[in-house]
Design an enzyme around this catalytic site. Structure first.
Site, mmCIF file in Angstrom:
data_model
loop_
_atom_site.group_PDB
_atom_site.id
_atom_site.type_symbol
_atom_site.label_atom_id
_atom_site.label_comp_id
_atom_site.label_asym_id
_atom_site.label_seq_id
_atom_site.Cartn_x
_atom_site.Cartn_y
_atom_site.Cartn_z
ATOM 1 N N ASP A 46 71.823 17.488 6.733
ATOM 2 C CA ASP A 46 73.223 17.615 6.675
ATOM 3 C C ASP A 46 73.624 18.934 6.936
ATOM 4 O OD1 ASP A 46 71.749 18.848 4.536
ATOM 5 O OD2 ASP A 46 73.000 18.019 3.036
ATOM 6 N N HIS A 255 67.863 36.793 31.511
ATOM 7 C CA HIS A 255 68.321 36.419 30.202
ATOM 8 C C HIS A 255 67.492 36.741 29.324
ATOM 9 C CE1 HIS A 255 71.736 33.713 32.329
ATOM 10 N NE2 HIS A 255 71.911 35.050 32.560
ATOM 11 N N ASP A 272 73.008 43.114 27.432
ATOM 12 C CA ASP A 272 74.207 42.381 28.112
ATOM 13 C C ASP A 272 74.697 41.523 27.061
ATOM 14 O OD1 ASP A 272 75.813 40.327 29.518
ATOM 15 O OD2 ASP A 272 74.213 40.181 30.844
ATOM 16 N N ASP A 283 82.240 39.897 28.277
ATOM 17 C CA ASP A 283 80.857 40.070 28.988
ATOM 18 C C ASP A 283 80.424 41.279 29.656
ATOM 19 O OD1 ASP A 283 78.459 39.324 30.096
ATOM 20 O OD2 ASP A 283 79.380 37.834 31.424
ATOM 21 N N HIS A 366 70.896 37.678 41.942
ATOM 22 C CA HIS A 366 72.063 36.936 41.283
ATOM 23 C C HIS A 366 73.459 37.216 41.963
ATOM 24 C CE1 HIS A 366 73.207 40.357 38.683
ATOM 25 N NE2 HIS A 366 71.873 40.403 38.229
ATOM 26 N N HIS A 370 81.481 36.268 38.156
ATOM 27 C CA HIS A 370 81.866 34.791 37.943
ATOM 28 C C HIS A 370 83.090 34.882 36.947
ATOM 29 C CE1 HIS A 370 80.424 35.830 33.543
ATOM 30 N NE2 HIS A 370 79.375 36.028 34.039
ATOM 31 N N HIS A 377 81.149 31.743 31.438
ATOM 32 C CA HIS A 377 81.143 31.424 32.770
ATOM 33 C C HIS A 377 82.499 30.276 32.847
ATOM 34 C CE1 HIS A 377 76.400 32.474 33.442
ATOM 35 N NE2 HIS A 377 77.374 33.586 33.105
ATOM 36 N N GLU A 417 79.122 42.513 37.985
ATOM 37 C CA GLU A 417 77.773 42.752 37.386
ATOM 38 C C GLU A 417 76.575 42.983 38.624
ATOM 39 O OE1 GLU A 417 76.331 39.439 35.271
ATOM 40 O OE2 GLU A 417 78.231 38.532 35.256
ATOM 41 N N TYR A 421 66.510 45.113 39.943
ATOM 42 C CA TYR A 421 65.187 44.893 38.938
ATOM 43 C C TYR A 421 64.008 44.901 39.806
ATOM 44 C CZ TYR A 421 69.398 42.566 37.272
ATOM 45 O OH TYR A 421 70.705 42.212 36.743
ATOM 46 N N ARG A 438 71.435 46.898 34.929
ATOM 47 C CA ARG A 438 72.563 46.128 35.511
ATOM 48 C C ARG A 438 73.617 46.845 34.887
ATOM 49 N NH1 ARG A 438 71.015 41.349 34.429
ATOM 50 N NH2 ARG A 438 71.564 40.951 32.246
ATOM 51 N N GLU A 440 78.003 45.765 33.941
ATOM 52 C CA GLU A 440 78.662 44.724 34.154
ATOM 53 C C GLU A 440 80.262 44.968 33.486
ATOM 54 O OE1 GLU A 440 77.259 41.271 32.138
ATOM 55 O OE2 GLU A 440 79.094 39.882 33.138
#
Ligand code: GLY
Ligand code: MN
Ligand code: MN
Length: 472
Positions: A46, A255, A272, A283, A366, A370, A377, A417, A421, A438, A440
């Protein structure tokens, strides 16, 4: 750090958006829009997950109770269906607005009990040429609408007229939400500021622990705790997406959620993270040296990523295309890969060749931007739908036929961003192994170019070092 005063709600903003949606419905041939909010999700038994309303629904109503529906037709008439007052349930779940108070509070023309949804909906759908609802979002919605339309059809001999088309409401709402209105911009600026303050707090704390020789027991989750602390103390509901706190080699996992990895002097940490403030996301990514000082190799790669971001930001202005920012960043990154020997010039040639063959992909895999808004996103088409497809690079070394990238307009908000890597591999200089960087920021397109919403968090390496040294 000082506390920001809460921003006032603006009940007029959802009403103006509903009026604009009604106008858009008229231009699209008319009809009635049906929009449920998000369901509550059971975590176990619950206990529920924290509730978050559907983004489209909240954009049009500002109403954050579950079990609610908005029905809006092209004449501009809005009906809200919501939970009725219930003193017993309200002891557990809190105050409900209830249909009696909802019309005045939310500025809708009518408010009804959601418990009578099946009874009201055929009446609300009858007489319109089309039903608009978000396709593929709310499980079972299409079937429910079909059933309500069956009821309308059964009443046609009594004069009801059944819509003959079902159309995707998201096509209209995604485009509306892509251009932020003044109230949204106020909230997005605040989401950007709070997110930036949280990054400042993280870098300050990490620098302090390093200076005081207290890094030893500290782990990624300790930095995540600093983020969450700043988000909440500044009035944000929490993170807009799971916070990425990646120490050392973890930064090469795009991520990587904040985990148990130790904060080791000599390594970088990539954070991030952004907050959600009144339904809007920030972001931000910052990458900083855990000791407070960049090594030579770390600074070399950092400067390349920063130069790539600077080039991308310079490309963001009305009339340019979103992809221009990616292409500008990519050129700088590829030049950096050749200059540092990450890519061997004798094998890969010049920047054009590196881009043509996508040889950069092991180090940058990447996109650069975005859309950002209620969703991290965010919604909105990435292509210019009214232009014919053209041949363009597919980012994998081949070519593909696609519509050209979206032309930027004031009021759009996008992230910038770029990153690098470096995983260990034969031929890759060892001094760069395991570095993941990175940077961003969030950019609002303005008539003159763009405004960065997140620069309360420093980005220059000297400024980061100064902040971590306690000098800022
Ligand atoms: N935080 C996820 C992203 O930057 O897209
Ligand atoms: Mn992002
Ligand atoms: Mn991000």
């Amino acid at each position: 750090m000082s506390l920001l005063p809460p921003l006032a709600a603006d009940p007029e903003a959802p009403r103006q958006r509903r009026a604009r949606l009604a106008q858009t419905l008229r231009e699209a041939g008319g009809g009635v829009a049906v929009l449920p909010t998000a369901p509550q999700r059971v975590r176990n038994r619950d206990t529920h997950h924290p509730y978050r309303p559907d983004s489209h629904f909240h954009y049009l109503t500002g109403f954050d109770e579950p079990d609610a529906w908005l029905v809006l037709d092209s004449t501009g008439r809005s009906t809200l269906l919501c939970l009725p007052r219930d003193p017993e349930r309200e002891i557990w779940d809190g105050h409900r607005l209830g249909p009696e108070a909802a019309a005045a509070a939310l500025g809708v023309e009518a408010a009804l009990s959601v418990e009578d949804l099946d009874q009201h909906m055929p009446n609300l759908l009858s007489g319109h040429p089309a039903v608009w609802y978000p396709f593929g979002v709310h499980e079972g919605l299409a079937t429910r609408i079909e059933r309500w339309l069956d009821v309308v059809r059964a009443r046609e001999r009594q004069g009801a007229s059944c819509p003959t088309q079902c159309r995707d409401l998201s096509v209209l709402l995604d485009e509306m939400r892509l251009i932020k209105d003044a109230h949204e911009l106020q909230l997005m600026r605040r989401a950007g500021t709070i997110s930036a303050l949280a990054h400042v707090r993280v870098m300050e704390r990490c620098g302090q622990w390093a200076r005081e020789g207290r890094l030893e027991p500290c782990r990624e989750y300790h930095l995540e705790a600093e983020l969450l602390h700043e988000f909440r103390r500044q009035g944000a509901v929490g993170p807009a997406y799971p916070s990425i706190v990646a120490a050392g080699a973890n930064a090469c996992v795009l991520h990587h959620p904040a985990g148990e990895a130790a904060l080791k002097p000599g390594e970088l940490c990539l954070v991030d993270a952004g907050c959600e403030y009144r339904g809007y996301a920030g972001d931000i990514t910052r990458t900083f040296p855990i000791s407070g000082r960049f090594s030579a190799a770390q600074r070399e790669l950092y400067e390349i990523v920063l130069a790539a971001q600077t080039a991308a930001i310079a490309a963001l202005r009305p009339g340019a295309r979103l992809r221009d920012a990616h292409e500008a960043a990519l050129r700088v990154l590829c030049q950096g890969m050749l200059d540092t020997g990450l890519l061997d010039r004798s094998r890969h040639g010049d920047v054009d060749e590196v881009i043509g063959t996508a040889a950069y992909r092991p180090f940058y895999m990447h996109g650069t931007s975005h859309w950002l808004g209620r969703d991290v996103h965010d919604v909105g088409s990435y292509v210019q739908e009214d232009e014919p497809p053209i041949e363009q690079p597919d980012g994998m070394g081949g070519r593909v036929l696609r519509k050209p990238s979206r032309i930027l307009q004031p009021g759009m908000v996008a992230t910038v961003e770029p990153g690098l890597y470096v995983r260990p591999a034969p031929g890759v200089p060892e001094r760069y192994w395991h570095l993941g960087i990175r940077i961003e920021d969030d950019a609002l397109i303005t008539p003159a170019g763009c405004e960065l919403l997140t620069r309360d968090a420093p980005v220059q390496p000297d400024e980061i070092e100064a902040l971590m040294a306690g000098a800022a």
